[in-house]
Design an enzyme around this catalytic site. Structure first.
Site, PDB file in Angstrom:
ATOM      1  N   ASN A 117       7.153  -0.698  -1.619  1.00 16.02           N
ATOM      2  CA  ASN A 117       8.636  -0.525  -1.318  1.00 16.02           C
ATOM      3  C   ASN A 117       9.861  -0.599  -2.306  1.00 16.02           C
ATOM      4  O   ASN A 117      10.541   0.072  -2.203  1.00 16.02           O
ATOM      5  CB  ASN A 117       8.911  -1.345  -0.116  1.00 16.02           C
ATOM      6  CG  ASN A 117       8.201  -1.000   1.131  1.00 16.02           C
ATOM      7  OD1 ASN A 117       7.407  -0.359   1.243  1.00 16.02           O
ATOM      8  ND2 ASN A 117       8.602  -1.594   2.246  1.00 16.02           N
ATOM      9  N   ASP A 118       9.563  -1.487  -3.307  1.00 15.52           N
ATOM     10  CA  ASP A 118      10.300  -1.633  -4.411  1.00 15.52           C
ATOM     11  C   ASP A 118      10.369  -0.450  -5.152  1.00 15.52           C
ATOM     12  O   ASP A 118      11.616   0.304  -5.575  1.00 15.52           O
ATOM     13  CB  ASP A 118       9.777  -2.764  -5.158  1.00 15.52           C
ATOM     14  CG  ASP A 118       9.625  -4.023  -4.346  1.00 15.52           C
ATOM     15  OD1 ASP A 118      10.509  -4.625  -4.172  1.00 15.52           O
ATOM     16  OD2 ASP A 118       8.547  -4.308  -4.091  1.00 15.52           O
ATOM     17  N   GLN A 123      18.613  -0.671 -11.755  1.00 21.00           N
ATOM     18  CA  GLN A 123      17.824  -0.845 -10.675  1.00 21.00           C
ATOM     19  C   GLN A 123      18.569  -1.518  -9.583  1.00 21.00           C
ATOM     20  O   GLN A 123      18.375  -1.398  -8.233  1.00 21.00           O
ATOM     21  CB  GLN A 123      16.408  -1.712 -11.096  1.00 21.00           C
ATOM     22  CG  GLN A 123      15.397  -0.712 -11.960  1.00 21.00           C
ATOM     23  CD  GLN A 123      14.053  -1.393 -12.044  1.00 21.00           C
ATOM     24  OE1 GLN A 123      13.761  -2.164 -11.297  1.00 21.00           O
ATOM     25  NE2 GLN A 123      13.498  -1.113 -13.041  1.00 21.00           N
ATOM     26  N   PHE A 159       0.768  -1.228   0.129  1.00 22.16           N
ATOM     27  CA  PHE A 159       0.018  -0.052  -0.044  1.00 22.16           C
ATOM     28  C   PHE A 159       0.922   1.344  -0.089  1.00 22.16           C
ATOM     29  O   PHE A 159       1.918   1.153   0.406  1.00 22.16           O
ATOM     30  CB  PHE A 159      -0.989   0.104   1.299  1.00 22.16           C
ATOM     31  CG  PHE A 159      -2.318  -0.577   1.083  1.00 22.16           C
ATOM     32  CD1 PHE A 159      -2.603  -1.223  -0.290  1.00 22.16           C
ATOM     33  CD2 PHE A 159      -2.969  -0.929   2.070  1.00 22.16           C
ATOM     34  CE1 PHE A 159      -3.793  -2.033  -0.331  1.00 22.16           C
ATOM     35  CE2 PHE A 159      -4.332  -1.501   2.012  1.00 22.16           C
ATOM     36  CZ  PHE A 159      -4.581  -1.952   0.715  1.00 22.16           C
ATOM     37  N   GLU A 160       0.206   2.344  -0.483  1.00 23.09           N
ATOM     38  CA  GLU A 160       0.850   3.630  -0.469  1.00 23.09           C
ATOM     39  C   GLU A 160       2.313   3.658  -1.180  1.00 23.09           C
ATOM     40  O   GLU A 160       3.128   4.385  -0.776  1.00 23.09           O
ATOM     41  CB  GLU A 160       1.088   4.148   1.112  1.00 23.09           C
ATOM     42  CG  GLU A 160      -0.411   4.631   1.638  1.00 23.09           C
ATOM     43  CD  GLU A 160      -0.207   4.656   3.220  1.00 23.09           C
ATOM     44  OE1 GLU A 160       0.723   4.417   3.575  1.00 23.09           O
ATOM     45  OE2 GLU A 160      -1.057   5.326   3.744  1.00 23.09           O
ATOM     46  N   GLY A 161       2.234   2.956  -2.156  1.00 23.18           N
ATOM     47  CA  GLY A 161       3.583   2.854  -3.014  1.00 23.18           C
ATOM     48  C   GLY A 161       4.462   1.786  -2.614  1.00 23.18           C
ATOM     49  O   GLY A 161       4.804   1.527  -1.418  1.00 23.18           O
TER      50      GLY A 161
END
Length: 251
Positions: free
Chosen positions: A62-63, A159, A58-60
């Protein structure tokens, strides 16, 4: 935020990543300590673990937030390098800037960092922990600069590199938080101050090791080759939309 600052996206992203992953780690360890009991509904931890899992999404995720932290964090370094390039193109007019950079790089080359710039902001008991943080900041700056020189704008596609930079950045931010918190406790003489001091020293020592490990990976040719190989493996799996290798059991 309470002080009225409007630009706190980076700090918010770091806090979200750190808190969600720390909560998951603590709960997982608690269940492990309790053994089979930790898995039972009566203990309540299994529900906590299920509820916590969504916070890394949620809320973006973590990756994605790690990429954001790394890319936003290196923007300043990118701007600094552009200004330096301009200065070098006209060294007579910008002699002070150029010589300042030469002096800074000369010190870095012989292992002389910026020193313990946090010494005046932390409690004397935390001076060594603060010095480690400053040393890590110097190493971070040198690594970011080299990465930007090597990849330029193409850094947005690296990345594996960005993940290591993000992890180092998160640890550095956490260091500043625990040093500030513990300094306040020591200055105010709260009952738990000594306990917090021990925790802070352990955290900063282990954090420094993690930071340097992440940064040193970005200098290791074998590790960088592994990054390229893993990218190719991922591309092959995505192309096939399944594992590329066959199942050893034949199905």
């Amino acid at each position: 935020m309470d002080s009225g600052y409007e630009d706190y996206q980076l700090e918010a992203a770091i806090s979200k990543i750190f808190a969600s992953e720390a909560a998951w780690f603590v709960t997982d360890e608690a269940i492990q300590i309790l053994g089979g009991n930790g898995y039972m509904r009566s203990m309540g931890l299994e529900k906590v673990m299920r509820d916590l899992r969504i916070f890394r999404i949620f809320e973006g995720t973590n990756d994605i937030l790690r990429l954001f932290v790394a890319l936003v964090g290196i923007q300043y370094a990118g701007g600094h390098l552009r200004e330096l390039q301009k200065a070098i193109s006209d060294p007579i007019s910008n002699f002070g800037i150029v010589m300042g950079e030469v002096a800074k790089r000369g010190k870095g080359a012989v292992g002389i960092g910026s020193g313990n710039s946090l010494a005046g902001d932390v409690h004397p008991n935390l001076s060594e922990a603060a010095a480690l943080t400053c040393k890590a900041v110097d190493a971070m700056g040198q690594t970011v600069e080299k990465v930007l020189i090597k990849h330029g704008k193409g850094i947005i596609n690296e990345q594996f590199v960005l993940n290591r930079l993000a992890n180092a950045t998160i640890d550095l931010y956490a260091n500043s938080c625990v040093l500030a918190r513990c300094t306040k406790s020591l200055n105010e003489g709260v009952e738990s101050a000594h306990h917090e001091e021990m925790m802070t020293k352990v955290w900063c020592n282990e954090s420094y090791a993690r930071i340097m490990d992440n940064l040193n990976q970005l200098k290791n040719p074998e590790v960088l080759d592994n990054f390229k190989t893993m990218a190719k493996i991922s591309e092959a799996v995505c192309t096939k939309v399944a594992p590329v290798q066959g199942n050893p059991l034949g199905f």
